[in-house]
Design an enzyme around this catalytic site. Sequence first.
Site, PDB file in Angstrom:
ATOM      1  N   ASP A 109      38.058  62.155  76.657  1.00 25.36           N
ATOM      2  CA  ASP A 109      38.520  60.968  75.938  1.00 25.36           C
ATOM      3  C   ASP A 109      37.387  59.962  75.813  1.00 25.36           C
ATOM      4  O   ASP A 109      36.872  59.472  76.828  1.00 25.36           O
ATOM      5  CB  ASP A 109      39.707  60.343  76.693  1.00 25.36           C
ATOM      6  CG  ASP A 109      40.561  59.462  75.814  1.00 25.36           C
ATOM      7  OD1 ASP A 109      39.996  58.667  75.044  1.00 25.36           O
ATOM      8  OD2 ASP A 109      41.798  59.565  75.887  1.00 25.36           O
ATOM      9  N   ASP A 110      36.958  59.691  74.596  1.00 28.47           N
ATOM     10  CA  ASP A 110      35.914  58.688  74.330  1.00 28.47           C
ATOM     11  C   ASP A 110      34.545  59.094  74.862  1.00 28.47           C
ATOM     12  O   ASP A 110      33.744  58.225  75.245  1.00 28.47           O
ATOM     13  CB  ASP A 110      36.279  57.330  74.950  1.00 28.47           C
ATOM     14  CG  ASP A 110      37.397  56.610  74.228  1.00 28.47           C
ATOM     15  OD1 ASP A 110      37.969  57.196  73.289  1.00 28.47           O
ATOM     16  OD2 ASP A 110      37.709  55.467  74.611  1.00 28.47           O
TER      17      ASP A 110
ATOM     18  N   CYS B 203      41.508  57.189  69.391  1.00 29.43           N
ATOM     19  CA  CYS B 203      42.154  58.302  70.085  1.00 29.43           C
ATOM     20  C   CYS B 203      43.261  58.999  69.306  1.00 29.43           C
ATOM     21  O   CYS B 203      43.140  60.174  68.945  1.00 29.43           O
ATOM     22  CB  CYS B 203      42.716  57.809  71.419  1.00 29.43           C
ATOM     23  SG  CYS B 203      41.521  56.914  72.441  1.00 29.43           S
TER      24      CYS B 203
ATOM     25  N   ASP C 298      37.737  63.325  71.702  1.00 27.48           N
ATOM     26  CA  ASP C 298      38.453  62.840  70.521  1.00 27.48           C
ATOM     27  C   ASP C 298      37.572  61.988  69.619  1.00 27.48           C
ATOM     28  O   ASP C 298      37.643  62.068  68.390  1.00 27.48           O
ATOM     29  CB  ASP C 298      39.735  62.097  70.901  1.00 27.48           C
ATOM     30  CG  ASP C 298      39.547  61.070  72.008  1.00 27.48           C
ATOM     31  OD1 ASP C 298      38.391  60.807  72.409  1.00 27.48           O
ATOM     32  OD2 ASP C 298      40.565  60.532  72.499  1.00 27.48           O
ATOM     33  N   ASN C 299      36.735  61.149  70.200  1.00 26.02           N
ATOM     34  CA  ASN C 299      35.830  60.296  69.424  1.00 26.02           C
ATOM     35  C   ASN C 299      34.679  59.882  70.316  1.00 26.02           C
ATOM     36  O   ASN C 299      34.712  60.097  71.528  1.00 26.02           O
ATOM     37  CB  ASN C 299      36.565  59.056  68.894  1.00 26.02           C
ATOM     38  CG  ASN C 299      37.369  58.339  69.954  1.00 26.02           C
ATOM     39  OD1 ASN C 299      38.580  58.509  70.026  1.00 26.02           O
ATOM     40  ND2 ASN C 299      36.713  57.556  70.794  1.00 26.02           N
TER      41      ASN C 299
END
Length: 586
Positions: free
Chosen positions: A39-40, A75, A324-325
């Site tokens: 995540d991130d 997200c 995700d990003n």
Amino acid sequence: MAIAQLSYMLLSLLFVGIAAQQIPLGYNAKPNIVFILTDDQDLHMDSLDYMPLLQKLLLKEGTFYKRHYCSTAICCPSRVTLWTGRNAHNTNVTDVSPPYGGYPKFVSQGFNDNYLPVWLREAGYNTFYTGKLFNAHTVANYDKPYPAGWTSSDFLLDPYTYQYLNATTQRNRDAPVSWEGHYSTDVLATKAYGLLDEALALEEPFFLTIAPSAPHSNVALFDPIRRDSGIPGMTMPVAAKRHEHLFPNAKVPRTENFNPSKAGGVSWIKRLDRLNETVIDYNDQFYRARLQALQAVDEIVEGIVERLAKAGILDNTYVIYSTDNGFHIGQHRLNPGKECGFEEDINIPLIIRGPGVPAGQVAEVVTAHTDLAPTFLKIAGAKHRSDIDGSAIPLDTDGLVKAEAARQEHVNVEFWGWALPEGDYGFSYDDGKIVNLQSNNTYKGLRLVSKEHNLYYSVWCTNEHELYDLNADPHQMNNIYPQQQKSTKGAESSNRLSSVSNLERLISRLDALLMVTKSCKGRTCVSPWGVLHPDGDVKTLKDALDQKFDSFYSFVGQRVRFDRCELGYIIESEGPQAALQFGVDY
């Protein structure tokens, strides 16, 4: 004689049966898939360099896709794109919470019965998931309805998803369980290994996703610093105790775009003031916390690979690692966060290890999150779906070689709504104001990478434009769009482009291409030039820059624009939608 032959045949069949029992699970069967989704996680601040187990077991044994992009740098919209294969403008899940996003919006848009795990079940796979699925998937709505398509699942639930020492999970149809005092990533590791055991026991091909919240910010139920803002408290990530001492001297890489002396970008970004030393010191600490939080994820990589090897199925399993990003800290004077179109936020890790995947290779082909669902389906032997906006990623040497010549060179980039600074400090503007939530962060963009060009082009809801030539300006410091040129370096970059083609000719092509990609669907997202040139004689920007098309692109009057800045995808506010066609409209 006949009796002897019959006895020999029976004995042979017995030996074959015994041998078959000794063949490792997965032999001569459909390959398994393990997907690790963080995540991130950044790529451009070198987070992968601090993960030695990932380096050893995935990067050295697989292929790193260096041109992999998310299309929406936040997200929930990015995850919905990943699981559906559709751009956010085709899911209309554009935020992390209602009314424009979150799990409720995913359900109301009809995707709970029409996304990847459902398709994989139809293809004969068992499907397993542990970790974060979507934002606004909560202790109150986890069963309204249950996420479909999973053979077995154990989800993190809001509002505790990002609390490293106070997670809540929910398994299958059971009630939620609190893990207060336990380290979230370690809890998920145990659950992941348990799900893997379940998958092995079924002796059928499986798809397993492990989605820890690291290295996302820790999120409290309220913000202790901005208590009256209504914004959740987003502080630096929390490391496991065994990792708190690591990387004491690590700092955010001091690249050219780190806290630059001159502001760049457009819209609210161009108004940011320089970060002071107190903020920079805090941001370095934030950076170290992210690296420390990733160490428990690194251990999951090792734990999964070791268990796959012990089960005898590693050679028939694709292990895929992504996020995700991306994330920025200090670049372009931005405090920690995402949501921008800069490389730090959209160019993200993708590593694939598996059958036929070259070991220790770096792939230059352009890939995006819309391509992951069709890739998983292709691995599973399922048919490509016409409602998907991406194409399968090449996995073997032959496919990669062919893709260098034939694969698309573009990625659609889009965002709606807010920009949020994470950590203790807000956005500091050049007029002295400090803002904790920035609206008008809505834009449509296009990332294009080829042997001839390396460009990022965007149009904001304020109708400001950005154009960066990343060959000359890899850190996106100099906006060369004519109305926004403010530096000598920008003019030099423009002149460099003019040696290939006139800047205005280039922009006319990018405008027309963005008009297609901003609202494309299905195959047109993969082959947008085919919309502009139905005869099929234009497949790349280089082809479109042929002088014989100059009059057509000069004739094209429709340009991407916004009529209003909105917090979500409201098509009436997004200007013209239809692109003109060469040979049809002109």
